[in-house]
Scaffold this motif. Structure first.
Motif, PDB file in Angstrom:
ATOM      1  N   ALA A  59      -5.738  33.076  66.884  1.00  0.00           N
ATOM      2  CA  ALA A  59      -7.073  33.679  66.813  1.00  0.00           C
ATOM      3  C   ALA A  59      -7.475  34.358  68.100  1.00  0.00           C
ATOM      4  N   ALA A  60      -7.013  33.838  69.243  1.00  0.00           N
ATOM      5  CA  ALA A  60      -7.435  34.390  70.528  1.00  0.00           C
ATOM      6  C   ALA A  60      -6.373  34.127  71.572  1.00  0.00           C
ATOM      7  N   VAL A  61      -6.350  34.980  72.583  1.00  0.00           N
ATOM      8  CA  VAL A  61      -5.480  34.755  73.727  1.00  0.00           C
ATOM      9  C   VAL A  61      -6.346  34.679  74.976  1.00  0.00           C
ATOM     10  N   PHE A  62      -6.197  33.619  75.736  1.00  0.00           N
ATOM     11  CA  PHE A  62      -6.957  33.386  76.963  1.00  0.00           C
ATOM     12  C   PHE A  62      -6.107  33.833  78.151  1.00  0.00           C
ATOM     13  N   CYS A  63      -6.711  34.568  79.062  1.00  0.00           N
ATOM     14  CA  CYS A  63      -5.989  35.045  80.227  1.00  0.00           C
ATOM     15  C   CYS A  63      -6.967  35.224  81.375  1.00  0.00           C
ATOM     16  N   ALA A  64      -6.431  35.359  82.597  1.00  0.00           N
ATOM     17  CA  ALA A  64      -7.293  35.552  83.761  1.00  0.00           C
ATOM     18  C   ALA A  64      -7.862  36.966  83.802  1.00  0.00           C
ATOM     19  N   LYS A  65      -7.106  37.928  83.257  1.00  0.00           N
ATOM     20  CA  LYS A  65      -7.546  39.320  83.265  1.00  0.00           C
ATOM     21  C   LYS A  65      -6.733  40.088  82.237  1.00  0.00           C
ATOM     22  N   ILE A  66      -7.334  41.141  81.667  1.00  0.00           N
ATOM     23  CA  ILE A  66      -6.624  41.977  80.712  1.00  0.00           C
ATOM     24  C   ILE A  66      -7.228  43.379  80.735  1.00  0.00           C
ATOM     25  N   GLY A  67      -6.391  44.376  80.607  1.00  0.00           N
ATOM     26  CA  GLY A  67      -6.862  45.754  80.587  1.00  0.00           C
ATOM     27  C   GLY A  67      -7.461  46.140  79.246  1.00  0.00           C
ATOM     28  N   GLU A  68      -8.183  47.245  79.225  1.00  0.00           N
ATOM     29  CA  GLU A  68      -8.864  47.665  77.997  1.00  0.00           C
ATOM     30  C   GLU A  68      -7.889  48.091  76.910  1.00  0.00           C
ATOM     31  N   ARG A  69      -6.797  48.732  77.295  1.00  0.00           N
ATOM     32  CA  ARG A  69      -5.843  49.186  76.279  1.00  0.00           C
ATOM     33  C   ARG A  69      -5.209  48.004  75.536  1.00  0.00           C
ATOM     34  N   PRO A  70      -4.646  47.007  76.245  1.00  0.00           N
ATOM     35  CA  PRO A  70      -4.096  45.873  75.484  1.00  0.00           C
ATOM     36  C   PRO A  70      -5.177  45.070  74.770  1.00  0.00           C
ATOM     37  N   ARG A  71      -6.383  45.032  75.321  1.00  0.00           N
ATOM     38  CA  ARG A  71      -7.464  44.337  74.631  1.00  0.00           C
ATOM     39  C   ARG A  71      -7.722  44.977  73.263  1.00  0.00           C
ATOM     40  N   GLN A  72      -7.732  46.320  73.248  1.00  0.00           N
ATOM     41  CA  GLN A  72      -7.972  47.019  72.004  1.00  0.00           C
ATOM     42  C   GLN A  72      -6.820  46.823  71.019  1.00  0.00           C
ATOM     43  N   ARG A  73      -5.584  46.855  71.531  1.00  0.00           N
ATOM     44  CA  ARG A  73      -4.424  46.629  70.667  1.00  0.00           C
ATOM     45  C   ARG A  73      -4.487  45.247  70.028  1.00  0.00           C
ATOM     46  N   LEU A  74      -4.883  44.266  70.801  1.00  0.00           N
ATOM     47  CA  LEU A  74      -5.005  42.910  70.268  1.00  0.00           C
ATOM     48  C   LEU A  74      -6.098  42.842  69.210  1.00  0.00           C
ATOM     49  N   LYS A  75      -7.217  43.499  69.489  1.00  0.00           N
ATOM     50  CA  LYS A  75      -8.327  43.497  68.529  1.00  0.00           C
ATOM     51  C   LYS A  75      -7.883  44.091  67.202  1.00  0.00           C
ATOM     52  N   GLU A  76      -7.125  45.167  67.270  1.00  0.00           N
ATOM     53  CA  GLU A  76      -6.630  45.802  66.048  1.00  0.00           C
ATOM     54  C   GLU A  76      -5.700  44.865  65.276  1.00  0.00           C
ATOM     55  N   ALA A  77      -5.041  43.970  65.998  1.00  0.00           N
ATOM     56  CA  ALA A  77      -4.134  43.014  65.368  1.00  0.00           C
ATOM     57  C   ALA A  77      -4.853  41.737  64.945  1.00  0.00           C
ATOM     58  N   GLY A  78      -6.166  41.685  65.164  1.00  0.00           N
ATOM     59  CA  GLY A  78      -6.940  40.515  64.752  1.00  0.00           C
ATOM     60  C   GLY A  78      -6.932  39.384  65.748  1.00  0.00           C
TER      61      GLY A  78
END
Length: 449
Positions: free
Chosen positions: A397-416
């Motif tokens: 459901a979610a991935v926890f990390c110290a930091k993430i860029g906007e592009r991979p954040r959006q890719r993850l969102k598209e993947a649910g």
């Protein structure tokens, strides 16, 4: 857990899921020969690019191994365990194995000694194992039915004779059970490794679990078959697939209802160094040892004091979060990018694995890990690696990390998959519980269940 047992496992990263956040292991490659052939194994030497059992870059003599252990102990205060796991079988190379352990025990008596074996020659060496102070032994047991064993082991070499087929598997099974019983009778902790091979022993592992538990095994570790054809194994070259993460977890859950299971195994190389999930072995090759600085006991004592405080703080934070949040929603899986310490302390793009937790009404508990490729390499993103990461996060459901860029954040969102970096450097369990409570209150859980 009895205090005597806790004292044995509290800083052993393989025998304690909690310890693997804080303590490092070291495998020393002094045992190249093997007395059985497994269809999933192909030992490789001088190999730096494969992370799996049986692979090493250097084979060592006992004196060389001691020199390397001293160098690692001086640089890595987390080091708590030295093991011999190949690249062949430790007890097919018994004299080298015991000579190495004797040197290490004399020089660094605080280190735990750990031995891994296929069990064929175990009964012959139990007295030596106990006498030298080895109190952790791992046996790889993939079957208790010789007919299934014949599909895993083409041959064994025992008592100066090569045995094949069902008879080979029968001998191996009998010897494994006898060795296991002899070890547990002496109070030595035994971890049983089993390789999950779909269509071969997947349904049979319940019987394996029952047999080893009845003989006193402390821990059972069910590992996925690694069958990449490039590794050159019989299974890999003949199309035998490994299990999916869901298949692996299904078997683990079936066994875990009434058994101690190890779920944090990384299937390490035979020369691995560092925390589970990392390998610093390349820092300690022969040509880099030089004049190693001496081991400083005070540095290790300082580290142990830090770990003690961290463990207490982490447990307190977890309990406080559970008290603060009473949740009735169904549990979900979350992934965590971490470099150790039980904290969310790694950039998403730097992760080559994710630790997987189940979070729900009963809190958060570790259930496994999934490998991936680093998304960021040399400051640049790798699109193919992102696809690998998304595949590794299936069902999460979610991935926890110290930091993430906007592009991979959006890719993850598209993947649910929700990207969560609001808990950077906080403790994993407490953060997951707090996040899940907020998700539940907002109605997100019900909407995506």
């Amino acid at each position: 857990m009895p205090d005597a047992v806790w004292q044995k496992i509290q800083d052993h990263p393989c025998y304690s899921e909690d310890a693997h956040h804080y303590f490092a292991r070291m495998h020393i490659a002094v045992a190249p020969a093997c007395n059985i052939q497994c269809n999933y194994c192909h030992r490789k030497f001088d190999c730096a690019n494969e992370s799996r059992p049986g692979v090493v870059s250097e084979k060592l003599e006992p004196e060389e191994a001691l020199r390397k252990v001293l160098a690692v102990a001086a640089e890595v205060p987390q080091l708590s365990v030295v093991g011999i796991a190949g690249p062949g079988d430790a007890l097919a190379n018994a004299e080298k194995t015991f000579a190495t352990f004797a040197l290490i025990h004399e020089a660094l008596p605080h280190l735990k000694l750990c031995l891994s074996t296929n069990g064929l020659m175990l009964s012959d060496h139990v007295d030596r194992i106990a006498a030298i102070g080895i109190d952790h032994v791992t046996i790889t047991i993939n079957m208790v039915d010789p007919e299934i064993g014949a599909r895993i082991y083409p041959w064994i070499f025992y008592r100066h004779q090569r045995w094949e087929g069902i008879e080979a598997a029968r001998i191996l099974h009998q010897r494994q059970m006898a060795g296991l019983e002899a070890l547990t009778a002496r109070g030595i902790l035994v971890k049983v490794n089993s390789v999950l091979i779909p269509g071969v022993n997947d349904e049979h592992l319940t019987a394996v679990n029952q047999a080893v538990r009845a003989r006193g095994a402390f821990l059972h570790n069910v590992m996925p078959l690694i069958s990449d054809p490039s590794h050159g194994t019989y299974y890999g070259l003949n199309g035998q697939r490994g299990p999916t993460p869901a298949e692996l977890r299904k078997v683990q859950d079936q066994l875990g209802a009434d058994a101690k299971l190890m779920r944090h195994c990384r299937q390490c190389r035979a020369d691995a160094v560092g925390l589970l999930g990392e390998d610093r072995g390349a820092e300690f090759t022969r040509d880099k040892l030089g004049e190693a600085k001496p081991f400083d006991p005070a540095q290790r004592e300082m580290y142990l004091a830090v770990v003690e405080r961290e463990r207490a703080d982490r447990q307190n934070a977890k309990e406080a979060a559970q008290v603060a949040h009473k949740i009735e929603e169904a549990p979900v899986l979350v992934a965590v990018a971490t470099k150790g310490g039980g904290r969310i302390n790694l950039h998403f793009g730097h992760a080559n694995e994710f630790q997987i937790y189940e979070v729900g009404p009963d809190g958060a508990r570790f259930v496994g890990h999934r490998r991936t490729d680093k998304y960021c390499v040399g400051g640049h993103s790798e699109p193919d690696a992102m696809a690998t990461s998304i595949a590794a996060l299936e069902g999460v459901a979610a991935v926890f990390c110290a930091k993430i860029g906007e592009r991979p954040r959006q890719r993850l969102k598209e993947a649910g998959v929700e990207a969560v970096d609001a808990y950077a450097f906080d403790y994993i369990e407490a953060s997951a519980i707090t996040w899940f409570a907020g998700r539940s209150q907002s109605g997100t859980v019900a909407a995506t269940a």
